[in-house]
Design an enzyme around this catalytic site. Structure first.
Site, PDB file in Angstrom:
ATOM      1  N   GLY A  70      94.269  61.319  57.288  1.00 15.65           N
ATOM      2  CA  GLY A  70      93.896  60.254  56.364  1.00 15.65           C
ATOM      3  C   GLY A  70      93.859  60.718  54.928  1.00 15.65           C
ATOM      4  CG  ASP A  71      91.227  63.731  53.856  1.00 18.66           C
ATOM      5  OD1 ASP A  71      90.473  62.905  53.309  1.00 18.66           O
ATOM      6  OD2 ASP A  71      90.863  64.455  54.803  1.00 18.66           O
ATOM      7  NE  ARG A  72     100.781  65.585  52.587  1.00 21.14           N
ATOM      8  CZ  ARG A  72     101.336  65.058  51.486  1.00 21.14           C
ATOM      9  NH1 ARG A  72     100.663  64.176  50.754  1.00 21.14           N
ATOM     10  NH2 ARG A  72     102.551  65.398  51.113  1.00 21.14           N
ATOM     11  CE1 TYR A  95      85.899  63.155  55.257  1.00 22.45           C
ATOM     12  CE2 TYR A  95      86.699  62.388  53.143  1.00 22.45           C
ATOM     13  CZ  TYR A  95      86.944  62.872  54.412  1.00 22.45           C
ATOM     14  OH  TYR A  95      88.232  63.041  54.848  1.00 22.45           O
TER      15      TYR A  95
END
Length: 310
Positions: free
Chosen positions: A252-254, A139
């Site tokens: 996107g994290d999923r 990040y």
């Protein structure tokens, strides 16, 4: 012994202020949001770890946390996640999203200025070296630029699957990643080529795969799914069902959480990516971050110190 999934990367504090807006402010043409609910969760790499914990997976989050009240709130949100910490200089990066009737109105960022170098990453390096699958969630806050962390990831990529989710302000993925997942704008910026159709997306995915020496690169394309370039196999497009969403936060994290979980279960890369796209689409269809519980189910076996894992 169960497989060890390690999520390494920058963790944020995400705050959602939800309410309704039925009038404009007398001070200017902006909506007045009457807040009816406040939700807090771990963001960034912390959200990836949260998705895995919600799947019932044993997961270690290797991250840097500050020594402030915000970091305490992040830890409280990470029920069921083993922590391998370094000290984060400065305050906890916090992103507060204001929504009215489900529609984003504004986002307030605090503590998100240029990051200082993270020190004391020994526990993070230890966690990476013990992993069966690593998900690197960049990040742009500097943890994945740390020399010791990066060296451990390069070594890890020689023997286990590394899934890398890049960031516009982040660093290059280490060579040998099993999967790298830039989104459309990230991929276009890194190749200086617009992505205006699927063929262009496939070409960019292959260029990045070669540049990063990765086994695969999946350029995520929102409702168009993902354009995937694989080493020694034909390029392909993984379709996605169309979902009408106001806020795609966390998709996107999923996706990377699902890909990492499928890989640790032994899935082929292409199959893992297809399931990741399907799971990200289902997450958005269910309401995105609004569908998440306030905390994952607590599992005492996951709260033991990292040194006890082995």
């Amino acid at each position: 012994m169960s497989a060890r999934i390690v999520v390494v990367g920058d963790t944020l504090l995400d705050v959602d202020l939800n309410g309704t807006a039925q009038r404009l402010s007398p001070d200017g043409p902006v909506p007045v949001v009457d807040v009816s609910g406040r939700l807090e969760r771990a963001g960034g790499a912390g959200l990836v770890a949260t998705f895995l914990a919600l799947e019932g997976t044993e997961v270690t989050l290797a991250t840097a946390l500050a020594r402030d009240a915000g970091a305490g709130r992040v830890r409280a949100a990470l029920t069921g996640v083993i922590l391998a910490e370094a000290a984060l200089p400065g305050p906890t990066p916090t992103k507060t999203r204001i929504r009215a009737s489900g529609q984003p109105v504004a986002r307030i960022d605090e503590g998100c200025g240029p990051p200082e170098p993270v020190g004391g990453t020994g526990r993070i390096v230890e966690a990476i070296r013990a992993a069966d699958v690593v998900i690197a969630a960049d990040y742009g806050r500097g943890l994945l630029a740390d020399g010791a962390v990066r060296a451990a990831l390069e070594e890890c990529a020689l023997s286990v699957a590394v899934v890398w989710d890049p960031h516009p302000r982040g660093v290059e993925p280490v060579p040998g990643c099993r999967v790298v997942t830039p989104n459309r704008s990230e991929a276009a910026a890194r190749t200086d080529r617009p992505i205006d159709d699927l063929e262009a997306a496939l070409d960019v995915a292959e260029r990045l795969r070669r540049h990063w020496d990765a086994e695969s690169v999946a350029v995520t394309l929102d409702s168009d799914g993902a354009a995937v370039a694989l080493r020694d196999r034909p390029r392909r497009v993984i379709p996605a069902d169309a979902v009408d969403v106001a806020d795609a936060c966390g998709a996107g994290d999923r996706l990377v959480a699902s890909v990492g979980l499928e890989l640790v279960r032994g899935a082929d890369v292409a199959d893992a990516l297809a399931r990741g796209v399907a799971h990200a689409t289902a997450y958005l269809a269910a309401g995105g971050v609004a569908s998440l519980p306030t905390s994952p189910p607590e599992r005492p076996s996951r709260t033991r110190p990292l040194a006890a894992v082995g």
